[in-house]
Structures are given as structure tokens and as C-alpha cells.
Write a protein that holds these residues in place. Structure first.
Motif, short mmCIF file in Angstrom:
data_model
loop_
_atom_site.label_atom_id
_atom_site.label_comp_id
_atom_site.label_asym_id
_atom_site.label_seq_id
_atom_site.Cartn_x
_atom_site.Cartn_y
_atom_site.Cartn_z
N THR A 148 5.95 75.52 28.43
CA THR A 148 6.36 73.99 28.42
C THR A 148 7.23 73.85 26.99
OG1 THR A 148 4.44 73.41 29.23
CG2 THR A 148 5.70 71.72 28.00
N LEU A 149 6.68 74.55 25.98
CA LEU A 149 7.68 74.26 24.73
C LEU A 149 9.03 75.04 25.00
CD1 LEU A 149 5.28 74.99 21.66
CD2 LEU A 149 6.76 73.11 22.05
N SER A 150 9.45 76.13 25.74
CA SER A 150 10.43 77.02 25.66
C SER A 150 11.44 76.01 26.49
CB SER A 150 10.26 77.96 26.48
OG SER A 150 9.39 79.02 25.88
N ILE A 210 10.85 68.46 32.47
CA ILE A 210 9.58 68.90 32.77
C ILE A 210 8.81 68.33 33.41
CG2 ILE A 210 7.57 70.51 31.91
CD1 ILE A 210 10.13 70.07 29.40
N ALA A 211 8.50 68.89 34.90
CA ALA A 211 7.61 67.84 35.64
C ALA A 211 6.04 68.70 35.37
CB ALA A 211 7.87 68.33 37.13
N LEU A 212 5.37 67.92 34.73
CA LEU A 212 4.23 68.67 34.15
C LEU A 212 2.76 68.56 35.03
CD1 LEU A 212 3.10 70.44 31.70
CD2 LEU A 212 2.65 68.33 30.60
N ALA A 213 2.43 69.65 35.46
CA ALA A 213 0.98 69.40 36.20
C ALA A 213 -0.06 69.83 35.41
CB ALA A 213 0.83 70.46 37.45
N ASN A 214 0.40 70.97 34.36
CA ASN A 214 -0.48 71.78 33.42
C ASN A 214 -0.88 70.93 32.33
OD1 ASN A 214 -0.49 73.72 30.72
ND2 ASN A 214 -1.39 74.52 32.43
N LYS A 215 -2.02 70.04 32.47
CA LYS A 215 -2.51 69.13 31.61
C LYS A 215 -3.03 69.78 30.25
CE LYS A 215 -5.37 68.16 35.02
NZ LYS A 215 -6.15 67.26 35.64
N GLU A 216 -3.50 71.27 30.20
CA GLU A 216 -3.75 72.03 29.18
C GLU A 216 -2.86 72.04 28.35
OE1 GLU A 216 -4.14 72.97 32.79
OE2 GLU A 216 -6.29 73.63 33.01
N THR A 217 -1.60 71.97 28.44
CA THR A 217 -0.60 71.99 27.75
C THR A 217 -0.86 70.95 26.62
OG1 THR A 217 1.33 73.06 28.78
CG2 THR A 217 1.82 71.42 27.24
N LEU A 218 -1.09 69.73 27.15
CA LEU A 218 -0.88 68.48 26.21
C LEU A 218 -2.37 68.45 25.33
CD1 LEU A 218 0.83 66.12 28.43
CD2 LEU A 218 1.59 66.67 26.11
N VAL A 263 2.37 69.16 19.00
CA VAL A 263 3.45 70.00 18.93
C VAL A 263 4.36 69.69 20.09
CG1 VAL A 263 3.96 72.37 19.02
CG2 VAL A 263 1.54 71.69 17.97
N ILE A 264 3.79 69.16 21.20
CA ILE A 264 4.82 68.84 22.02
C ILE A 264 5.49 67.67 21.76
CG2 ILE A 264 4.82 68.27 24.52
CD1 ILE A 264 4.13 71.07 24.25
N GLN A 265 4.96 66.88 21.11
CA GLN A 265 5.57 65.68 20.76
C GLN A 265 6.58 65.50 19.78
OE1 GLN A 265 2.40 62.80 19.16
NE2 GLN A 265 2.23 61.85 20.91
N GLU A 266 6.13 66.53 18.78
CA GLU A 266 7.24 66.83 17.83
C GLU A 266 8.31 67.59 18.48
OE1 GLU A 266 5.67 69.13 14.55
OE2 GLU A 266 7.52 68.43 13.43
N ALA A 267 8.24 68.64 19.29
CA ALA A 267 9.20 69.27 20.01
C ALA A 267 10.19 68.13 20.83
CB ALA A 267 8.63 70.18 21.11
N LEU A 268 9.58 67.27 21.47
CA LEU A 268 10.18 66.14 22.41
C LEU A 268 11.16 65.36 21.31
CD1 LEU A 268 7.53 65.18 24.84
CD2 LEU A 268 9.76 66.51 25.52
N GLU A 269 10.62 65.13 20.29
CA GLU A 269 11.19 64.31 19.20
C GLU A 269 12.65 65.11 18.71
OE1 GLU A 269 8.51 63.01 16.20
OE2 GLU A 269 7.52 61.79 18.08
N LEU A 277 1.67 74.77 16.05
CA LEU A 277 1.78 75.58 17.15
C LEU A 277 0.87 76.83 16.89
CD1 LEU A 277 2.31 76.56 20.23
CD2 LEU A 277 4.36 77.65 19.05
N GLU A 278 0.87 77.48 15.89
CA GLU A 278 0.32 78.59 15.32
C GLU A 278 -1.28 78.39 15.31
OE1 GLU A 278 3.05 77.48 13.79
OE2 GLU A 278 4.12 79.33 14.72
N GLN A 279 -1.63 76.99 14.70
CA GLN A 279 -2.81 76.72 14.50
C GLN A 279 -3.63 76.63 16.01
OE1 GLN A 279 -2.14 73.16 12.25
NE2 GLN A 279 -3.04 74.15 10.34
#
Ligand code: NDP
Ligand code: MG
Length: 380
Positions: free
Chosen positions: A105-107, A115-123, A129-135, A362-364
Motif C-alpha cells: 500500500t505504501l509503495s 489504491i482501492a483498499l480491501a486490506n483493512k490490516e494496512t490501516l 504512517v499511511i496518513q502521512e504518506a498520503l499527505e 513505519l519501523e515501529q
């Protein structure tokens, strides 16, 4: 014509996504697919859709598929990330199961993709981390596939958050909604796999039985829509016709209804804001007659309470809860633990989660995922 990368092509969401793509040949072409180890099914999909860019996570499966096809097949997490970032790809459907979905997802976000996201585990694992990457990558965006989030997304339709009083996420209640708490200690694998409405992959089916799925969805909604946890409620609705609702400040309660068919939210995620024709069962309200709604029972379903708690604590707690749950669901499916042990062990792992005082990295998140897996193994 948009080119689509489908991660998790051999699964339940994978099947529904392929059906939507097949119904929309003028809009979409499948460019690449990925799966874990089911290379025979991946081979059939590759042949049917004339796809040559493929990743099998499992090296043995990659080898077998590569020799059947006569060309190289990517492998492992690097392969998933490579497919999600290819320049030709317009849309990445992430239908992987589990925290393995996070890095792809991050890539895709880093390459500015839809990204059409079904994988809820990502969030759940790495929401901040995802929020920041989107910003940082403003051309990238996520549309939700999860039916509840698709419903909320459609009800919000661009409204501002200050107009929202609360999100109401519906839950079927799973197979144990009407069981007495006393009977929970005797739950067998086949009881838990027997979902009353949805036909899904094994992991999410067990998550639905424990209502951890709804807990994960509360956290997913928090990050997708930026709504505080005290404004996200769960409503049990056994018929799964109302897929979720938004209560607005002015008293309007908006709902999205539809047959329990994942092709509908998949199509919304791919096409929004357009709504081309899709061949799915339509709802005839007089046939349904009644729709029922109940408060959730946090006593019978402690996983739901644990997920709220993890979300509110934030930091690495949701990542640890999520990873522990993944290992425990697998252990339950292999009959190594009882159904009621899932919540018990998750609670124990959460109590050992370290506090972090800065924004999650992400590392954490990755480290917490690993730590929880080790911790929970020792409990099993
Ligand atoms: P399935 O178990 O049916 O499918 C999972 C897919 O992911 C398979 O293609 C599987 O490959 C692949 N996969 C698993 N692990 C890896 C890995 N390490 N590397 C590459 N591929 C991998 O799951 P679902 O389709 O039910 O669910 C997928 C996601 O969508 C989950 O996050 C779930 O919570 C979410 N979701 C599902 C819904 C549903 O109706 N099914 C509804 C809403 C959300 P293989 O076949 O080779 O094992
Ligand atoms: Mg859902």
C-alpha cells in the motif's frame, strides 16, 4: 482505459474484483496479479486475462508458476511492492489478507496511485504512517472496498467532518449473535466458519465471528475518514442490507443499502464518482419487509472492546493487537487454541505493548508486528 494491479487475486475479494473487471472491459485492463501460494489459480487467471506481470509470495509457488508459464515470476514482499509501484499501473486493488498488505500500500502511495483498499490490516497496523504518506503524495488516494467504509464514503460524498455527528458502522453479528455466552467455550472451527450472510476468506470469517472484524473496521474508519473514536458507533444489523450510516449534525441519517455482494463496493471504489451499470442482485424492499438493529454485546464479543481500546491508545497498540489476532486466528483454525482464547491472548499482548510518545513510524509498526507475533506464540 485504466490498468489495474490486483494483489490477492486468488482470494474472495480477488474473485469479486475479477468479475467487476470482466463486466467493465471498456474501463479497465488487468495488468498484474499477486497471490501467496495458490499458483494453479494464479495460472488460470494469468491465462484468462493475458497477464504476464505476476508475483507469488511463496518462492516454491513462484518457481512452479514460472515453469508453467515459461517466463519469470516475481517473489516475496519485494515482488508485491514492485507490482504496486509499476509506472503503467493506474489502480492498485489491495485484496491481500493480513499485515503483509501494508508495505505494498505504501509503495503505491509513494508512486501517487489510486489504491482501492480491501486490506483493512494496512490501516490498523500503520494508520498514521499511511496518513502521512498520503499527505506527502497528494496525487495518491485511497477508495475503500470494505462494504461499511464504502457505505460511509458514499454517504459522506464530500461533506465536511464538522457536519458529521457520528459514523454508524453496521455489523451482521456473525454466527454467534444469538448464542448464550456460556456456549462460547465450546465453539468449534466449523461453527465459526459458518457465516450467516457473507462468503469470505477464512481469516475475515473468523474475525467476523469474534467481531474483531468490526473492531478492525472501527480503526479503519478512524483513519480513512479522520473521525474520533467517540464518534464511531457499531450497530448490529443481521440482514446486512444497510451497509453503514452517517448521522449528520442537522439530524439527517444517511444510509447506503444494497445486496450483500462485494462487487458493489469494489465497483464504487474503482469508478467513484461515476456509477456505470453492474450486473448485481437489486433490493426490493417489500420482499425484505423488516430490517433489525441492535446494540452490540461487548461482553460476548470482547474483541470489539479491545479494538476500541487499542485504537484509543494508539501508538503501536493497534499493530500489536492486529498481529496477535492474525496468529491467534490461524492457531484457532488449526485447533491449537479455543475460540475464547483469541480475546484472552490479545488482551495479554496489548497489556505488554510499549508506550510511544511520538508519531508512529513505519519501523515501529513493523517491529511491533513482529514482537506481538513472538509474544503471542509463547502464550499459545
Ligand atoms: P482470502 O483469504 O480469500 O484471500 C487472500 C488473498 O491474499 C489470496 O489471494 C492469497 O493468496 C493472498 N495472500 C495472502 N497472503 C499473502 C502474501 N503473503 N503474499 C501475497 N498474497 C497473499 O481473503 P479475502 O479476499 O476474504 O480478504 C482479503 C482482504 O479483504 C482482507 O484484508 C479482508 O479483511 C478484506 N475484506 C474482505 C471481504 C470479503 O468479503 N472477503 C470484505 C471486506 C474486506 P493465496 O490464495 O495464494 O493464499
Ligand atoms: Mg466489512
Amino acid at each position: 482505459m485504466k490498468l489495474v494491479c490486483l494483489l490477492g487475486a486468488t482470494g474472495s475479494i480477488g474473485d469479486s474484483s475479477l468479475d467487476v473487471l470482466m463486466q467493465q472491459p471498456d474501463y479497465f485492463r488487468l495488468h498484474s496479479i499477486a497471490a501467496h501460494s495458490n499458483w494453479k489459480k494464479a495460472l488460470l487467471i494469468a491465462q484468462k486475462f493475458k497477464v504476464t506481470r505476476i508475483c507469488m509470495f511463496d518462492p516454491e509457488a513462484a518457481k512452479a508458476l514460472s515453469s508453467a508459464l515459461g517466463h519469470p515470476v516475481l517473489v516475496g514482499i519485494e515482488g508485491l511492492q514492485e507490482l504496486a509501484s509499476e509506472p503503467e499501473v493506474d489502480i492498485v486493488i489491495n485484496a491481500l489478507v493480513g499485515s503483509v498488505g501494508c508495505l505494498p500500500t505504501l509503495s503505491a502511495i509513494q508512486k501517487g496511485k489510486h489504491i482501492a483498499l480491501a486490506n483493512k490490516e494496512t490501516l490498523v497496523m500503520a494508520g498514521p504512517v499511511i496518513q502521512e504518506a498520503l499527505e506527502q503524495n497528494p496525487s495518491a488516494f485511497i477508495t475503500p472496498i470494505d462494504s461499511e467504509h464504502s457505505a460511509i464514503f458514499q454517504c459522506l460524498a464530500g461533506s465536511s467532518n464538522h457536519e458529521v455527528e457520528e459514523l454508524q458502522i453496521t455489523a451482521s453479528g456473525g454466527p454467534f449473535r444469538t448464542w448464550d455466552l456460556e456456549a462460547f467455550k465450546n465453539i468449534r472451527v466449523q461453527d465459526a466458519l459458518n457465516h450467516p450472510v457473507w462468503n469470505m476468506g477464512q481469516k475475515i470469517t473468523i474475525d467476523s465471528a469474534s467481531m474483531m472484524n468490526k473492531g478492525l473496521e472501527v480503526i479503519e474508519a478512524h483513519f480513512l475518514f479522520q473521525i474520533p473514536y467517540n464518534q464511531i458507533q457499531v450497530v448490529v444489523h443481521p440482514q446486512s442490507i444497510v451497509h453503514s450510516l452517517v448521522q449528520f449534525q442537522d439530524g439527517s441519517l444517511m444510509a447506503q443499502l444494497g445486496s450483500p455482494d462485494m462487487r458493489i463496493p469494489i465497483q464504487v471504489a474503482l469508478h467513484w464518482p461515476e456509477r456505470p451499470k453492474l450486473d448485481t442482485p437489486k433490493i426490493h424492499l417489500p420482499t425484505l419487509k423488516t430490517l433489525d438493529f441492535y446494540e452490540p454485546d461487548f461482553n460476548k464479543f470482547p474483541c470489539l472492546a479491545l479494538a476500541y481500546e487499542a485504537g484509543k491508545q494508539g501508538g503501536v497498540v493497534p499493530a500489536m493487537m492486529n498481529a496477535a489476532n492474525e496468529v491467534l486466528v490461524e492457531a484457532f483454525l488449526k485447533e491449537k487454541i479455543k475460540f475464547i482464547d483469541i480475546a484472552k491472548h490479545i488482551e495479554c499482548v496489548m497489556s505488554k505493548a510499549p508506550q510511544i510518545n511520538s508519531k508512529l513510524t513505519l519501523e515501529q509498526a513493523l517491529e511491533a508486528d513482529q514482537e506481538a507475533r513472538t509474544l503471542v506464540q509463547s502464550l499459545i
